[in-house]
Design a protein around this motif. Structure first.
Motif, PDB file in Angstrom:
ATOM      1  N   ARG A 143      24.953   3.201  27.993  1.00 44.65           N
ATOM      2  CA  ARG A 143      25.137   4.579  27.501  1.00 44.65           C
ATOM      3  C   ARG A 143      26.213   4.972  26.479  1.00 44.65           C
ATOM      4  O   ARG A 143      25.891   5.517  25.574  1.00 44.65           O
TER       5      ARG A 143
ATOM      6  N   ALA B 209      24.562   3.478  23.457  1.00 46.23           N
ATOM      7  CA  ALA B 209      23.343   4.314  22.921  1.00 46.23           C
ATOM      8  C   ALA B 209      24.009   5.771  22.279  1.00 46.23           C
ATOM      9  O   ALA B 209      23.304   6.361  21.443  1.00 46.23           O
ATOM     10  N   THR B 210      25.037   6.233  22.802  1.00 44.61           N
ATOM     11  CA  THR B 210      25.574   7.536  22.406  1.00 44.61           C
ATOM     12  C   THR B 210      26.624   7.384  21.183  1.00 44.61           C
ATOM     13  O   THR B 210      27.059   8.404  20.916  1.00 44.61           O
TER      14      THR B 210
ATOM     15  N   GLN C 261      28.291   6.615  17.415  1.00 45.41           N
ATOM     16  CA  GLN C 261      27.786   7.225  15.835  1.00 45.41           C
ATOM     17  C   GLN C 261      27.513   5.995  15.086  1.00 45.41           C
ATOM     18  O   GLN C 261      28.212   5.196  14.710  1.00 45.41           O
TER      19      GLN C 261
ATOM     20  N   ASP D 107      31.531   8.135  21.015  1.00 48.54           N
ATOM     21  CA  ASP D 107      31.437   9.606  21.131  1.00 48.54           C
ATOM     22  C   ASP D 107      31.497   9.840  22.711  1.00 48.54           C
ATOM     23  O   ASP D 107      30.607   9.738  23.274  1.00 48.54           O
TER      24      ASP D 107
ATOM     25  N   ALA E 145      29.312  12.909  23.752  1.00 48.73           N
ATOM     26  CA  ALA E 145      27.866  12.387  23.922  1.00 48.73           C
ATOM     27  C   ALA E 145      27.729  11.543  25.068  1.00 48.73           C
ATOM     28  O   ALA E 145      26.754  11.513  26.035  1.00 48.73           O
ATOM     29  N   ALA E 146      28.786  10.596  25.367  1.00 51.04           N
ATOM     30  CA  ALA E 146      28.685   9.706  26.298  1.00 51.04           C
ATOM     31  C   ALA E 146      28.490  10.369  27.773  1.00 51.04           C
ATOM     32  O   ALA E 146      27.789  10.045  28.891  1.00 51.04           O
TER      33      ALA E 146
ATOM     34  N   THR F 244      27.450  13.639  28.301  1.00 54.63           N
ATOM     35  CA  THR F 244      26.541  14.867  28.480  1.00 54.63           C
ATOM     36  C   THR F 244      25.066  14.457  27.765  1.00 54.63           C
ATOM     37  O   THR F 244      24.099  15.247  27.968  1.00 54.63           O
ATOM     38  N   ALA F 245      25.156  13.425  26.957  1.00 54.45           N
ATOM     39  CA  ALA F 245      23.811  13.056  26.572  1.00 54.45           C
ATOM     40  C   ALA F 245      22.533  12.703  27.282  1.00 54.45           C
ATOM     41  O   ALA F 245      22.967  12.027  28.458  1.00 54.45           O
TER      42      ALA F 245
ATOM     43  N   VAL G 158      19.916   9.918  27.981  1.00 58.34           N
ATOM     44  CA  VAL G 158      19.688   8.462  27.475  1.00 58.34           C
ATOM     45  C   VAL G 158      18.261   8.490  27.920  1.00 58.34           C
ATOM     46  O   VAL G 158      18.070   8.413  29.227  1.00 58.34           O
TER      47      VAL G 158
END
Length: 548
Positions: free
Chosen positions: A450, A453-454, A456, A474, A477-478, A480-481, A483
């Motif tokens: 994660r 993948a998140t 930049q 980020d 993003a880590a 909330t995103a 994956v």
């Protein structure tokens, strides 16, 4: 939707032209597929350095779990303090409290991260234990008592301190501060990434402690048959241990942040790959969720793996398989650690461990204020991600200090900024702690994926390069995103079957009401039909005739 319609239109036009331009398209296709027409990316090219010519590919040998060392829980040798511990600098007179927020903290939007976590989880890292395997961690008041003794592979601390809670070098305290410091004064900008997390301190290395010299047997009594040996300035017994030189000099000392940082197996100083592997095993067995290692070993690539490296490889594999995230600094360029700037990126001339074992380790490079990779950060195919590593602000590691530090004095030289991949790694370890808190169902490998993948991603094949890996982390993003790899593992959730109770009332009134309504509608339809038929069959009036 507009993009989709445009794509369909383009496809139709291409099909319409296919019959007239087949020859041209075939020739173009052959040209595109030709190896000589387009240069392949570096990762797809065959190495230009043959293994038998000294080239060494970046992938380490397969891990051998049987090499995992047994944890002795004690130093491998007897070490003595040869240099005084880090002290609060007296340069410039009275100290000035550092109030500004570090640029790296702003760059990663740590304040917004804290707001997000408090809203979602009511704490920022609460319930997560991060093991810091380093030079020890002092009980700075900004930790709020959240530092636990994990063990000591250097020496028994003085002053009644528990193992691992003496930081003579000062390095480990600064690293731990970036992870979990929480100043009570709201006017202080600096904060740890996970200020509610617990630190498990394991002292594993020190440049202020060196291997104790063996005591020599007392010389035999002088006699005519056994005269005294001639004096010599090279006699070890006549040499004084270092005192006012180096890292413990009165008037301002600080941990070593440059020239390779915290290197293992350097001369007679404390810290070997074997004890580092034991410390990893110990951190796992003591319940850590995340391990941070801002210490490493740098050597020339030789096409082989050492015994200590095998033990460390097995230890980090043991950690990940037991659901512990392992984070390590990528290493700093120094006199004994040259940069990997060779033409073939797959044949590095310098190997850094534990980052070398990137299958089981998040290896962290450093960026500077421009967002680009820092000049001291070691490149390599094992680099996973990057984080800020220059102009660091963290806890002052001096004994009894209750403030912050942003400068270091090395070997009596002028003060310089605190920097290094050592301080980029704890940013990632802090984010890993928050991901573990917010997504407790994720495995250690899922957490590592994660974060990668998140990140930049750089503009490189596959979204990674040998400088910053998959890119600068980020944290928002880590946390909330969505994956994709996690979505594939999602299991269907069974909804609760709490339906309302059955309706057992008498249905007769409803039936009568519906029947009456239906009858009325039928009667209305019949009436409309009759009226329509009468009007349609009525004879039309003759022209000129008056209707009576």
């Amino acid at each position: 939707m507009a993009v989709a319609r445009k794509s369909r239109g383009t496809r139709v036009r291409h099909l319409g032209l296919a019959g007239r331009t087949g020859t041209v398209l075939l020739a173009a296709g052959i040209g595109v597929l030709s190896p000589a027409s387009v240069a392949l990316p570096a990762w797809a090219q065959q190495s230009s350095v043959a293994p038998d010519a000294g080239g060494y590919y970046a992938t380490p040998p397969r891990v051998d779990p049987s090499k995992k060392p047994n944890d002795s829980g004690k130093p491998d040798k007897t070490y003595e303090k040869k240099t005084e511990c880090v002290q609060r600098s007296k340069l410039g007179g009275d100290q000035v409290d550092i109030k500004n927020r570090p640029w790296g903290q702003e760059y990663l939007q740590i304040e917004k991260v804290h707001q997000l976590m408090r809203g979602a989880e009511k704490s920022v890292g609460g319930g997560i234990k991060v093991a810091v395997i380093d030079t020890g961690v002092s009980a700075h008041p900004y930790f709020g008592g959240r530092v636990e003794s994990g063990g000591d592979y250097v020496a028994t601390p003085g002053g009644g301190k528990a193992p691992g809670l003496e930081d003579c070098d000062g390095h480990g305290t600064e690293v731990a501060g970036i992870i979990a410091a929480n100043p009570p004064d709201a006017s202080i900008g600096f904060r740890g990434v996970a200020p509610d997390a617990t630190i498990l301190s394991i002292r594993q290395s020190s440049q202020n402690y060196e291997e104790a010299e063996k005591k020599e047997e007392p010389p035999p009594p002088v006699s005519s048959n056994n005269p005294a040996p001639p004096s010599s300035s090279n006699n070890p017994g006549s040499q004084l241990p270092p005192s006012s030189q180096g890292n413990g000099a009165v008037g301002g000392t600080s941990p070593g942040q440059d020239k390779g940082g915290r290197q293992q197996e350097q001369g007679k100083t404390a810290g070997t790959l074997t004890t580092l592997a034991q410390a990893v095993v110990r951190a796992v067995d003591q319940g850590s969720n995340v391990i941070n290692m801002s210490v490493d070993n740098c050597r020339a690539a030789s096409g082989s793996i050492t015994k200590g490296e095998q033990e460390l490889q097995a230890a980090v594999n043991y950690a990940v398989n037991r659901n512990v995230v392992v984070v390590a600094a990528a290493g700093n360029v120094g006199d004994k650690c040259p940069q990997n700037d060779q033409p073939d990126p797959k044949a590095p001339k310098t190997i850094v461990t534990p980052p070398w074992f990137s299958e089981d380790v998040l290896s962290v490079a450093a960026i500077d204020e421009t967002g680009g990779v820092a000049e001291f950060s070691v490149h390599g195919p094992w680099v996973s991600v990057a984080a800020p590593g220059t102009k660091i602000i963290s806890l002052d590691p001096a004994e009894g200090s209750s403030s912050l530090a942003n400068l270091t004095i090395e070997g009596g030289k002028d003060p310089g900024p605190i920097q290094g991949t050592s301080f980029a790694a704890p940013y990632v370890a802090g984010v890993a702690a928050l991901v573990r808190q917010k997504f407790p169902e994720l495995s250690a490998r899922d957490v590592m994926n994660r974060i990668k993948a998140t990140a930049q991603h750089p503009a490189a094949p596959g979204g990674r390069d040998n400088f910053v890996g998959f890119g600068v982390i980020d944290p928002i993003a880590a946390l909330t995103a969505i994956v994709p790899s996690e979505a594939d593992k999602a299991k269907p959730v069974q909804l609760p079957a709490n339906l309302p109770p059955a309706n057992d009332r008498d249905p007769a009134p409803m039936i009568v009401a519906l029947a009456g309504t239906g009858g009325g509608l039928v009667a209305l339809l019949v009436t409309l039909f009759v009226v329509h038929s009468v009007r349609r069959n009525r004879p039309a009036a003759s022209p000129g005739r008056k209707t009576p």
